[in-house]
Scaffold this motif. Structure first.
Motif, PDB file in Angstrom:
ATOM      1  N   SER A 237       0.833  -1.211   0.000  1.00  0.00           N
ATOM      2  CA  SER A 237       0.000   0.000   0.000  1.00  0.00           C
ATOM      3  C   SER A 237       0.864   1.256   0.000  1.00  0.00           C
ATOM      4  N   PHE A 238       1.961   1.206   0.747  1.00  0.00           N
ATOM      5  CA  PHE A 238       2.879   2.336   0.835  1.00  0.00           C
ATOM      6  C   PHE A 238       3.516   2.637  -0.520  1.00  0.00           C
ATOM      7  N   LEU A 239       3.572   1.645  -1.395  1.00  0.00           N
ATOM      8  CA  LEU A 239       4.102   1.846  -2.745  1.00  0.00           C
ATOM      9  C   LEU A 239       3.000   2.209  -3.742  1.00  0.00           C
ATOM     10  N   ALA A 240       1.925   1.423  -3.755  1.00  0.00           N
ATOM     11  CA  ALA A 240       0.902   1.538  -4.804  1.00  0.00           C
ATOM     12  C   ALA A 240       0.211   2.900  -4.814  1.00  0.00           C
ATOM     13  N   ILE A 241      -0.240   3.341  -3.659  1.00  0.00           N
ATOM     14  CA  ILE A 241      -1.046   4.567  -3.617  1.00  0.00           C
ATOM     15  C   ILE A 241      -0.210   5.819  -3.879  1.00  0.00           C
ATOM     16  N   PRO A 242       0.940   6.024  -3.205  1.00  0.00           N
ATOM     17  CA  PRO A 242       1.749   7.228  -3.506  1.00  0.00           C
ATOM     18  C   PRO A 242       2.238   7.279  -4.954  1.00  0.00           C
ATOM     19  N   ILE A 243       2.672   6.142  -5.506  1.00  0.00           N
ATOM     20  CA  ILE A 243       3.153   6.135  -6.895  1.00  0.00           C
ATOM     21  C   ILE A 243       2.042   6.580  -7.841  1.00  0.00           C
ATOM     22  N   THR A 244       0.838   6.059  -7.633  1.00  0.00           N
ATOM     23  CA  THR A 244      -0.288   6.427  -8.497  1.00  0.00           C
ATOM     24  C   THR A 244      -0.627   7.907  -8.369  1.00  0.00           C
ATOM     25  N   LEU A 245      -0.671   8.411  -7.146  1.00  0.00           N
ATOM     26  CA  LEU A 245      -1.009   9.824  -6.921  1.00  0.00           C
ATOM     27  C   LEU A 245       0.012  10.750  -7.579  1.00  0.00           C
ATOM     28  N   ILE A 246       1.285  10.425  -7.423  1.00  0.00           N
ATOM     29  CA  ILE A 246       2.338  11.280  -7.991  1.00  0.00           C
ATOM     30  C   ILE A 246       2.294  11.276  -9.513  1.00  0.00           C
ATOM     31  N   ILE A 247       2.163  10.089 -10.110  1.00  0.00           N
ATOM     32  CA  ILE A 247       2.132  10.000 -11.573  1.00  0.00           C
ATOM     33  C   ILE A 247       0.909  10.703 -12.141  1.00  0.00           C
ATOM     34  N   ASN A 248      -0.236  10.573 -11.481  1.00  0.00           N
ATOM     35  CA  ASN A 248      -1.457  11.218 -11.968  1.00  0.00           C
ATOM     36  C   ASN A 248      -1.412  12.736 -11.851  1.00  0.00           C
ATOM     37  N   LEU A 249      -0.528  13.251 -11.001  1.00  0.00           N
ATOM     38  CA  LEU A 249      -0.360  14.705 -10.899  1.00  0.00           C
ATOM     39  C   LEU A 249       0.282  15.284 -12.152  1.00  0.00           C
TER      40      LEU A 249
END
Length: 289
Positions: A237-249
């Protein structure tokens, strides 16, 4: 001879006869009530999410046969201590794979639905339904391993009772979460999201419950049986959610965002597996009794 073969397998198969009818009836009811209350649109939201979850479940079907065979051999040879160790280890590996797969789909639910079905399909209901069904992959995987372990260890009746009670409980939960006031006075009318939530709740409670019950006569403590799953959930979870949020920005287009997300996500998982495998509770994991 056929009689010898029948006598050797009926011990495993007998409890399935009644359960198969209960399972079919409850699943049919779920589809019927969702169609009646939510109509074609809500049914499509649920079926799409369900089909995506089946991608990993196909892998579990093959594993199910292997696990059944291994647990049956260990039980037949009365190597009970090895049986518990084997099931504990296979559960860690399967859950790790399920969590990695499901949380990637969970974190990228909107982009996935947009790429495959277009922006018109993407609504809050379709996204929530999809996310809930992706989380269910984790607990369904627990159920597959525990179920085949019960069958292999000649305790089929126990797991069938677990599953039958889960199905019957889920029937009432479906009415409460999916039905509207015209069908049931206290119905919440949540549509496809309600049905997905019901499946997730039942899976979480009964699949984890059956897994813990399998070890009731072992030296394992219940908290230590769940610890690897918790560690894996936290790490991924610590990887999946932050990576997605950053890339979508930085990337608004669904397909490029999805592709770059997959590259970074699975690369990060691979690096963690190689450098610090204990954070995934698989390699070099010290089990506690």
């Amino acid at each position: 001879s056929f009689k010898e073969y029948f006598d050797s397998t009926i011990l495993y198969m007998r409890p399935l006869l009644l359960f198969s009818w209960i399972s079919f009836s409850v699943q049919f009811f779920d589809i019927w009530i969702l169609s009646k209350i939510g109509g074609f649109t809500e049914q499509s939201y649920f079926q799409v999410a369900h089909r995506f979850s089946l991608i990993f479940i196909v892998f579990l079907v093959a594993l199910n046969n292997i696990n059944w065979k291994e647990t049956a051999e260990l039980t037949e040879n009365k190597r009970i201590s090895e049986l518990y160790d084997y099931v504990f280890n296979i559960m860690r590996y399967v859950c790790c794979a399920a969590i990695i797969f499901s949380l990637f789909l969970f974190a990228n639910s909107e982009n996935l639905l947009t790429v495959f079905f277009g922006k018109e399909y993407v609504t809050s209901a379709s996204i929530i339904t999809f996310e809930l069904m992706m989380l269910n992959i984790i607990f369904h995987s627990v159920g597959v391993v525990s179920t085949s372990s019960f069958y292999g260890s000649k305790r089929a009746t126990v797991i069938v009772l677990f599953q039958s009670f889960a199905l019957i409980t889920g029937l009432f939960l479906s009415i409460y979460l999916v039905a509207d006031n015209s069908f049931f006075r206290f119905g919440l009318d949540l549509g496809s999201s309600g049905l997905a939530l019901k499946i997730l709740i039942i899976s979480m409670i009964f699949h984890l419950g059956s897994y813990l019950y399998f070890f009731k006569d072992s030296n394992f403590k219940y908290i230590n049986l769940l610890k690897p799953i918790v560690i894996q959930l936290f790490t991924v979870s610590f990887l999946a959610i932050p990576i997605t949020l950053i890339i979508n920005l930085f990337i608004n287009s669904p397909f490029p965002s999805l592709a770059i997300n997959a590259l970074f996500y699975f690369s990060a998982i691979s690096i963690i597996f190689l450098i610090y495998p204990k954070s995934l509770a698989i390699k070099d994991y010290e089990k506690d009794y």
